[in-house]
Scaffold this active site. Structure first.
Site, PDB file in Angstrom:
ATOM      1  N   ASN A   1      28.040  42.326  31.650  1.00 15.51           N
ATOM      2  CA  ASN A   1      29.239  42.116  32.460  1.00 15.51           C
ATOM      3  C   ASN A   1      29.252  40.621  32.766  1.00 15.51           C
ATOM      4  O   ASN A   1      28.506  40.150  33.623  1.00 15.51           O
ATOM      5  CB  ASN A   1      29.187  42.926  33.754  1.00 15.51           C
ATOM      6  CG  ASN A   1      30.463  42.746  34.571  1.00 15.51           C
ATOM      7  OD1 ASN A   1      31.240  41.812  34.341  1.00 15.51           O
ATOM      8  ND2 ASN A   1      30.665  43.631  35.535  1.00 15.51           N
TER       9      ASN A   1
ATOM     10  N   HIS B   1      36.663  35.442  31.194  1.00 15.20           N
ATOM     11  CA  HIS B   1      38.025  34.934  30.996  1.00 15.20           C
ATOM     12  C   HIS B   1      38.064  33.430  30.729  1.00 15.20           C
ATOM     13  O   HIS B   1      39.145  32.860  30.590  1.00 15.20           O
ATOM     14  CB  HIS B   1      38.866  35.266  32.237  1.00 15.20           C
ATOM     15  CG  HIS B   1      38.612  36.625  32.782  1.00 15.20           C
ATOM     16  ND1 HIS B   1      38.884  37.773  32.068  1.00 15.20           N
ATOM     17  CD2 HIS B   1      38.057  37.052  33.956  1.00 15.20           C
ATOM     18  CE1 HIS B   1      38.526  38.831  32.790  1.00 15.20           C
ATOM     19  NE2 HIS B   1      38.025  38.418  33.936  1.00 15.20           N
TER      20      HIS B   1
ATOM     21  N   HIS C   1      33.140  46.138  32.436  1.00  9.38           N
ATOM     22  CA  HIS C   1      33.795  45.654  33.651  1.00  9.38           C
ATOM     23  C   HIS C   1      33.923  46.807  34.640  1.00  9.38           C
ATOM     24  O   HIS C   1      34.396  47.888  34.264  1.00  9.38           O
ATOM     25  CB  HIS C   1      35.165  45.046  33.347  1.00  9.38           C
ATOM     26  CG  HIS C   1      35.038  43.844  32.471  1.00  9.38           C
ATOM     27  ND1 HIS C   1      34.529  42.659  32.950  1.00  9.38           N
ATOM     28  CD2 HIS C   1      35.263  43.664  31.156  1.00  9.38           C
ATOM     29  CE1 HIS C   1      34.477  41.791  31.957  1.00  9.38           C
ATOM     30  NE2 HIS C   1      34.903  42.380  30.851  1.00  9.38           N
ATOM     31  N   ILE C   2      33.512  46.547  35.850  1.00  5.60           N
ATOM     32  CA  ILE C   2      33.545  47.574  36.893  1.00  5.60           C
ATOM     33  C   ILE C   2      34.991  47.937  37.221  1.00  5.60           C
ATOM     34  O   ILE C   2      35.345  49.111  37.330  1.00  5.60           O
ATOM     35  CB  ILE C   2      32.808  47.051  38.146  1.00  5.60           C
ATOM     36  CG1 ILE C   2      31.338  46.784  37.816  1.00  5.60           C
ATOM     37  CG2 ILE C   2      32.955  48.038  39.308  1.00  5.60           C
ATOM     38  CD1 ILE C   2      30.602  45.953  38.867  1.00  5.60           C
TER      39      ILE C   2
ATOM     40  N   TYR D   1      35.189  46.868  43.812  1.00  4.59           N
ATOM     41  CA  TYR D   1      33.921  46.986  43.071  1.00  4.59           C
ATOM     42  C   TYR D   1      33.016  48.113  43.556  1.00  4.59           C
ATOM     43  O   TYR D   1      31.942  48.326  42.992  1.00  4.59           O
ATOM     44  CB  TYR D   1      33.162  45.648  43.143  1.00  4.59           C
ATOM     45  CG  TYR D   1      33.932  44.495  42.532  1.00  4.59           C
ATOM     46  CD1 TYR D   1      34.224  44.476  41.174  1.00  4.59           C
ATOM     47  CD2 TYR D   1      34.390  43.438  43.318  1.00  4.59           C
ATOM     48  CE1 TYR D   1      34.948  43.430  40.611  1.00  4.59           C
ATOM     49  CE2 TYR D   1      35.106  42.381  42.766  1.00  4.59           C
ATOM     50  CZ  TYR D   1      35.380  42.390  41.411  1.00  4.59           C
ATOM     51  OH  TYR D   1      36.099  41.356  40.853  1.00  4.59           O
TER      52      TYR D   1
ATOM     53  N   ARG E   1      43.019  37.822  34.226  1.00  5.87           N
ATOM     54  CA  ARG E   1      41.867  38.673  33.880  1.00  5.87           C
ATOM     55  C   ARG E   1      42.120  39.508  32.632  1.00  5.87           C
ATOM     56  O   ARG E   1      41.271  40.307  32.227  1.00  5.87           O
ATOM     57  CB  ARG E   1      41.525  39.605  35.049  1.00  5.87           C
ATOM     58  CG  ARG E   1      41.105  38.892  36.308  1.00  5.87           C
ATOM     59  CD  ARG E   1      40.651  39.875  37.377  1.00  5.87           C
ATOM     60  NE  ARG E   1      40.694  39.259  38.679  1.00  5.87           N
ATOM     61  CZ  ARG E   1      39.715  38.506  39.209  1.00  5.87           C
ATOM     62  NH1 ARG E   1      38.600  38.316  38.534  1.00  5.87           N
ATOM     63  NH2 ARG E   1      39.852  37.964  40.403  1.00  5.87           N
TER      64      ARG E   1
HETATM   65  O1  CA2 Z   1      35.363  44.122  37.017  1.00  7.56           O
HETATM   66  C1  CA2 Z   1      34.400  43.427  36.705  1.00  7.56           C
HETATM   67  O2  CA2 Z   1      33.289  43.886  36.497  1.00  7.56           O
HETATM   68  C2  CA2 Z   1      34.568  41.912  36.611  1.00  7.56           C
HETATM   69  O3  CA2 Z   1      33.799  41.459  35.491  1.00  7.56           O
HETATM   70  C3  CA2 Z   1      34.015  41.332  37.896  1.00  7.56           C
HETATM   71  C4  CA2 Z   1      34.231  39.829  38.032  1.00  7.56           C
HETATM   72  C5  CA2 Z   1      35.672  39.451  37.760  1.00  7.56           C
HETATM   73  O4  CA2 Z   1      35.821  38.034  37.769  1.00  7.56           O
HETATM   74  C6  CA2 Z   1      36.162  39.997  36.430  1.00  7.56           C
HETATM   75  O5  CA2 Z   1      37.520  39.650  36.278  1.00  7.56           O
HETATM   76  C7  CA2 Z   1      36.009  41.503  36.389  1.00  7.56           C
HETATM   77  C8  CA2 Z   1      33.872  39.331  39.436  1.00  7.56           C
HETATM   78  C9  CA2 Z   1      32.495  39.670  39.871  1.00  7.56           C
HETATM   79  C10 CA2 Z   1      32.343  39.334  41.315  1.00  7.56           C
HETATM   80  O6  CA2 Z   1      31.818  40.468  41.951  1.00  7.56           O
HETATM   81  C11 CA2 Z   1      31.874  40.523  43.304  1.00  7.56           C
HETATM   82  C12 CA2 Z   1      31.434  41.694  43.866  1.00  7.56           C
HETATM   83  C13 CA2 Z   1      31.489  41.850  45.226  1.00  7.56           C
HETATM   84  C14 CA2 Z   1      31.983  40.849  46.025  1.00  7.56           C
HETATM   85  C15 CA2 Z   1      32.420  39.675  45.458  1.00  7.56           C
HETATM   86  C16 CA2 Z   1      32.367  39.522  44.091  1.00  7.56           C
END
Ligand code: CA2
Length: 151
Positions: free
Chosen positions: A76, A82, A102-103, A25, A113
């Site tokens: 986001n 999902h 999505h990042i 991320y 995902r």
């Molecule tokens: O890629 C993305 O932006 C997601 O939406 C991020 C979600 C994930 O469940 C999706 O599949 C894709 C997760 C967000 C959690 O973000 C964190 C960032 C740093 C540390 C822990 C979690």
């Protein structure tokens, strides 16, 4: 189109941005995300209301409220992408243009995902551009809102 305001929605766990999993991320924080969205929107004459929550109902309420004073939604949904039919129904119900961001490149990650409940209620999709993808999403959404988009 009368309102010159966007709703920015970040779903569960995105408050942790910049604290863990930088290899997925990046190292920018949620504050950085909100600043990027505010700056890109301001350059086009729009303001932003930002919400992040780890509680689905809080997100639904913010989306419902947006129909009163927003021209579009940048979202986001985090992991709710999902899993959540109710989030999808809320977005469909307010009848505002939606940009899904999505990042990470979810298509290259675990198979769970790969499906998004939000995708077909969004008019803009930005995936795998990192935090910079929020800027892309705002620009594309504002093109739709202001009638600048082709097609
Ligand atoms: O890629 C993305 O932006 C997601 O939406 C991020 C979600 C994930 O469940 C999706 O599949 C894709 C997760 C967000 C959690 O973000 C964190 C960032 C740093 C540390 C822990 C979690």
């Amino acid at each position: 189109m009368t309102e010159r305001r966007l709703l920015l929605v970040n779903g569960p766990n995105l408050n942790l941005l910049g604290t863990r999993e930088p290899e997925i991320y990046g190292s920018q924080t949620l504050d950085d995300v909100e600043r990027i969205v505010v700056d890109v929107s301001a350059a086009r004459g729009f303001e932003v209301r930002a919400v992040q929550s780890n509680h689905e109902g809080v997100l639904l309420d913010a989306i419902h409220d947006a129909r009163l004073d927003c021209a579009g939604i940048v979202i986001n949904p985090g992991g709710l992408t999902h899993t959540s039919v109710v989030l999808r129904d809320a977005l469909a119900g307010v009848d505002l243009p939606v940009a899904e961001v999505h990042i990470s490149d979810v298509s290259q990650r675990e198979s769970f995902r790969h499906h998004s409940y939000v995708a077909d209620v969004a008019v803009v999709h930005v995936v795998g551009e990192g935090v910079a993808g929020y800027a892309t999403a705002v620009r594309l959404l504002l093109d739709v809102i202001t009638g600048r988009a082709e097609g």
